[in-house]
Design a protein around this motif. Sequence first.
Motif, PDB file in Angstrom:
ATOM      1  N   LYS A 140      -4.095  18.994  26.078  1.00  0.00           N
ATOM      2  CA  LYS A 140      -4.074  18.238  25.754  1.00  0.00           C
ATOM      3  C   LYS A 140      -4.994  18.196  24.429  1.00  0.00           C
ATOM      4  N   LYS A 141      -6.103  19.309  24.165  1.00  0.00           N
ATOM      5  CA  LYS A 141      -5.991  19.544  23.122  1.00  0.00           C
ATOM      6  C   LYS A 141      -5.382  20.735  22.165  1.00  0.00           C
ATOM      7  N   HIS A 142      -4.493  20.863  23.014  1.00  0.00           N
ATOM      8  CA  HIS A 142      -3.922  22.224  22.149  1.00  0.00           C
ATOM      9  C   HIS A 142      -2.214  21.940  23.020  1.00  0.00           C
ATOM     10  N   PRO A 143      -2.158  21.008  22.668  1.00  0.00           N
ATOM     11  CA  PRO A 143      -0.006  20.297  22.845  1.00  0.00           C
ATOM     12  C   PRO A 143       0.873  21.827  23.096  1.00  0.00           C
ATOM     13  N   THR A 144       0.917  22.435  21.820  1.00  0.00           N
ATOM     14  CA  THR A 144       2.032  23.778  22.246  1.00  0.00           C
ATOM     15  C   THR A 144       1.997  24.510  23.043  1.00  0.00           C
ATOM     16  N   ILE A 201      -7.794  29.330  39.192  1.00  0.00           N
ATOM     17  CA  ILE A 201      -7.731  28.944  37.671  1.00  0.00           C
ATOM     18  C   ILE A 201      -9.299  29.615  36.913  1.00  0.00           C
ATOM     19  N   LYS A 202      -9.092  30.092  36.103  1.00  0.00           N
ATOM     20  CA  LYS A 202     -10.773  30.471  35.653  1.00  0.00           C
ATOM     21  C   LYS A 202     -11.133  30.489  33.738  1.00  0.00           C
ATOM     22  N   PHE A 203      -9.504  30.853  33.275  1.00  0.00           N
ATOM     23  CA  PHE A 203      -9.819  30.770  32.024  1.00  0.00           C
ATOM     24  C   PHE A 203      -8.613  30.031  31.255  1.00  0.00           C
ATOM     25  N   VAL A 204      -8.511  29.602  30.694  1.00  0.00           N
ATOM     26  CA  VAL A 204      -7.547  29.363  29.870  1.00  0.00           C
ATOM     27  C   VAL A 204      -7.624  28.948  27.803  1.00  0.00           C
ATOM     28  N   GLY A 205      -7.160  29.884  27.581  1.00  0.00           N
ATOM     29  CA  GLY A 205      -8.205  29.588  25.883  1.00  0.00           C
ATOM     30  C   GLY A 205      -6.933  30.254  24.538  1.00  0.00           C
ATOM     31  N   THR A 206      -7.512  30.111  23.855  1.00  0.00           N
ATOM     32  CA  THR A 206      -6.978  30.493  22.528  1.00  0.00           C
ATOM     33  C   THR A 206      -7.418  32.008  22.387  1.00  0.00           C
ATOM     34  N   HIS A 207      -6.607  32.899  21.993  1.00  0.00           N
ATOM     35  CA  HIS A 207      -6.891  34.282  21.910  1.00  0.00           C
ATOM     36  C   HIS A 207      -8.293  34.462  21.390  1.00  0.00           C
ATOM     37  N   ALA A 208      -8.771  33.960  20.277  1.00  0.00           N
ATOM     38  CA  ALA A 208     -10.090  33.465  19.815  1.00  0.00           C
ATOM     39  C   ALA A 208     -11.161  33.309  20.583  1.00  0.00           C
ATOM     40  N   ASP A 209     -11.016  31.966  21.335  1.00  0.00           N
ATOM     41  CA  ASP A 209     -11.598  32.073  22.694  1.00  0.00           C
ATOM     42  C   ASP A 209     -11.792  33.330  23.500  1.00  0.00           C
ATOM     43  N   TYR A 210     -10.391  33.748  23.804  1.00  0.00           N
ATOM     44  CA  TYR A 210     -10.669  35.287  25.015  1.00  0.00           C
ATOM     45  C   TYR A 210     -11.170  35.712  24.645  1.00  0.00           C
ATOM     46  N   ASP A 211     -11.739  37.006  22.986  1.00  0.00           N
ATOM     47  CA  ASP A 211     -12.551  37.402  22.538  1.00  0.00           C
ATOM     48  C   ASP A 211     -13.668  37.062  22.564  1.00  0.00           C
ATOM     49  N   PRO A 236       4.486  25.892  28.177  1.00  0.00           N
ATOM     50  CA  PRO A 236       4.442  27.012  28.216  1.00  0.00           C
ATOM     51  C   PRO A 236       3.202  26.760  29.816  1.00  0.00           C
ATOM     52  N   LEU A 237       2.104  26.411  29.843  1.00  0.00           N
ATOM     53  CA  LEU A 237       1.316  26.477  30.571  1.00  0.00           C
ATOM     54  C   LEU A 237       2.250  25.415  31.871  1.00  0.00           C
ATOM     55  N   PHE A 255      -3.143  36.669  31.831  1.00  0.00           N
ATOM     56  CA  PHE A 255      -1.300  36.443  31.717  1.00  0.00           C
ATOM     57  C   PHE A 255      -1.744  35.687  29.841  1.00  0.00           C
ATOM     58  N   ASN A 256      -0.097  36.414  29.499  1.00  0.00           N
ATOM     59  CA  ASN A 256      -0.687  35.872  28.827  1.00  0.00           C
ATOM     60  C   ASN A 256       0.969  34.811  28.142  1.00  0.00           C
ATOM     61  N   ILE A 257       0.285  33.622  27.300  1.00  0.00           N
ATOM     62  CA  ILE A 257       1.172  32.657  27.788  1.00  0.00           C
ATOM     63  C   ILE A 257       1.823  31.812  26.076  1.00  0.00           C
ATOM     64  N   GLY A 258       2.698  31.895  26.273  1.00  0.00           N
ATOM     65  CA  GLY A 258       3.218  31.090  24.754  1.00  0.00           C
ATOM     66  C   GLY A 258       3.430  31.790  23.987  1.00  0.00           C
ATOM     67  N   GLY A 259       4.640  32.925  23.829  1.00  0.00           N
ATOM     68  CA  GLY A 259       4.421  33.754  23.379  1.00  0.00           C
ATOM     69  C   GLY A 259       3.214  34.180  22.766  1.00  0.00           C
ATOM     70  N   ASN A 260       2.400  34.629  23.413  1.00  0.00           N
ATOM     71  CA  ASN A 260       0.913  35.193  23.748  1.00  0.00           C
ATOM     72  C   ASN A 260      -0.065  34.549  22.427  1.00  0.00           C
ATOM     73  N   LYS A 261       0.329  33.855  22.430  1.00  0.00           N
ATOM     74  CA  LYS A 261      -0.613  32.725  21.782  1.00  0.00           C
ATOM     75  C   LYS A 261      -1.931  31.679  22.393  1.00  0.00           C
ATOM     76  N   PHE A 262      -1.621  31.692  23.823  1.00  0.00           N
ATOM     77  CA  PHE A 262      -2.941  31.499  24.933  1.00  0.00           C
ATOM     78  C   PHE A 262      -2.941  32.708  25.620  1.00  0.00           C
ATOM     79  N   ARG A 263      -3.866  32.620  25.788  1.00  0.00           N
ATOM     80  CA  ARG A 263      -4.751  33.796  27.576  1.00  0.00           C
ATOM     81  C   ARG A 263      -5.119  33.381  28.857  1.00  0.00           C
ATOM     82  N   LEU A 264      -4.478  32.995  29.523  1.00  0.00           N
ATOM     83  CA  LEU A 264      -4.760  32.626  30.880  1.00  0.00           C
ATOM     84  C   LEU A 264      -5.630  33.656  31.596  1.00  0.00           C
TER      85      LEU A 264
END
Length: 97
Positions: free
Chosen positions: A14-18, A80-90, A22-23, A58-67
């Motif tokens: 909902k926050k990241h429609p792209t 599911i423990k976490f889903v976020g952007t690379h910046a969130d994952y870092d 992939p999810l 897992f790399n999601i959406g062409g490695n744009k997101f992490r799960l």
Amino acid sequence: MRVIARRVLREFWKKHPTAEQPLKAWFAEAHAAHWVNPQAIKSQYRHASFVGDNRVVFNIGGNKFRLVVHVNFPIGVVLIKFVGTHADYDRIDAETV
């Protein structure tokens, strides 16, 4: 596999429609899978990373997101423990999130 906490995925896309398609694709594949060990995941997802305590990144959406998920192989459950952007994952520790 039984995937727990699909709600987490919905809230994220909902926050990241792209990330929605992939999810949804990952969810469908994981739900249909019969992972009995880490090698079964690795054969399906070459770029999946194992970080300890049966946690998989897992790399999601062409490695744009992490799960990050925790897999209980004996009972066939993926939590599911976490889903976020690379910046969130870092900003997290995938082994303890």
